[in-house]
Design a protein around this motif. Structure first.
Motif, PDB file in Angstrom:
ATOM      1  N   GLN A  60       0.833  -1.206   0.000  1.00 11.04           N
ATOM      2  CA  GLN A  60       0.000   0.000   0.000  1.00 11.04           C
ATOM      3  C   GLN A  60       0.865   1.253   0.000  1.00 11.04           C
ATOM      4  N   GLY A  61       1.935   1.226   0.781  1.00  8.20           N
ATOM      5  CA  GLY A  61       2.849   2.365   0.805  1.00  8.20           C
ATOM      6  C   GLY A  61       3.514   2.590  -0.538  1.00  8.20           C
ATOM      7  N   ARG A 100       3.743   5.384  -5.920  1.00  8.74           N
ATOM      8  CA  ARG A 100       3.562   5.319  -7.378  1.00  8.74           C
ATOM      9  C   ARG A 100       2.515   6.339  -7.820  1.00  8.74           C
ATOM     10  N   GLU A 101       1.435   6.464  -7.058  1.00 11.08           N
ATOM     11  CA  GLU A 101       0.387   7.436  -7.382  1.00 11.08           C
ATOM     12  C   GLU A 101       0.933   8.861  -7.296  1.00 11.08           C
ATOM     13  N   ALA A 102       1.781   9.122  -6.315  1.00 10.34           N
ATOM     14  CA  ALA A 102       2.401  10.449  -6.215  1.00 10.34           C
ATOM     15  C   ALA A 102       3.254  10.726  -7.447  1.00 10.34           C
ATOM     16  N   GLN A 103       3.973   9.702  -7.919  1.00 16.03           N
ATOM     17  CA  GLN A 103       4.797   9.883  -9.112  1.00 16.03           C
ATOM     18  C   GLN A 103       3.935  10.192 -10.334  1.00 16.03           C
ATOM     19  N   ARG A 130      10.418   5.799  -1.963  1.00 16.83           N
ATOM     20  CA  ARG A 130      10.125   4.482  -2.540  1.00 16.83           C
ATOM     21  C   ARG A 130      11.335   3.557  -2.397  1.00 16.83           C
ATOM     22  N   ALA A 131      12.516   4.073  -2.688  1.00 16.43           N
ATOM     23  CA  ALA A 131      13.733   3.268  -2.571  1.00 16.43           C
ATOM     24  C   ALA A 131      13.960   2.836  -1.120  1.00 16.43           C
TER      25      ALA A 131
END
Length: 167
Positions: A4-5, A10-13, A32-33
């Motif tokens: 989920q995190g 990914r949605e922010a990107q 993310r990394a």
């Protein structure tokens, strides 16, 4: 830290719509990394961090704090993959940045020195490791007036290096 995190990042990107070089976009990719590192997905984490490391090395307009965090994440990913010599190079960059940010006698400088000293020992450079660990301990002793995990860890590392050197 789960899927989920990662999905949220990914949605922010996607919302950043192709922006890959603003500090916000870099922060999102670094987050993310770091999640991938937490999940022990080291190859994926390194693949995400390497382009950030290139940006951090080449762009003088990135904040020193962000550069320091990128170098640290890259060092952790490389070390986790057994690439210790490469990891040390990024720890060196992180130490330089940390000294610029906080001055020569700050707790974060001591942590960076202790990490480098331990890495030196793994790479067969015990005298260099000893020097860095002694410098870290000098800072820790000035910062802490009570026993601390930092001091204990550095003394343990120094003990191992001295034993390896027959001292």
């Amino acid at each position: 830290l789960g899927e989920q995190g990662l999905q949220s990042l990914r949605e922010a990107q996607v919302l950043l719509a192709g922006d890959t070089e603003s500090e916000l976009a870099i922060e999102v990719e670094l987050a993310r990394a770091n999640m991938l590192l937490e999940q022990r997905r080291f190859d994926e984490a390194l693949a995400a961090i390497e382009p950030l490391g290139l940006l951090a090395s080449s762009r003088g307009d990135l904040s020193a704090t962000l550069r320091d965090r990128i170098f640290s994440a890259q060092a952790i990913a490389l070390a986790s993959l057994g690439r210790h010599r490469e990891s040390q190079a990024y720890r060196e960059l992180g130490l330089q940045t940390t000294r610029q940010l906080y001055g020569p006698r700050h707790l974060r400088v001591a942590v960076a020195l202790a990490n480098l000293g331990s890495g030196d020992g793994r790479l067969g450079e015990p005298s260099r490791g000893e020097q860095r660990l002694l410098e870290a301990l000098s800072i820790y002793d000035a910062v802490f007036d009570q026993p601390s995990e930092y001091r204990g860890s550095a003394r343990l590392g120094l003990g191992w290096l001295l034993l390896a050197r027959g001292r």
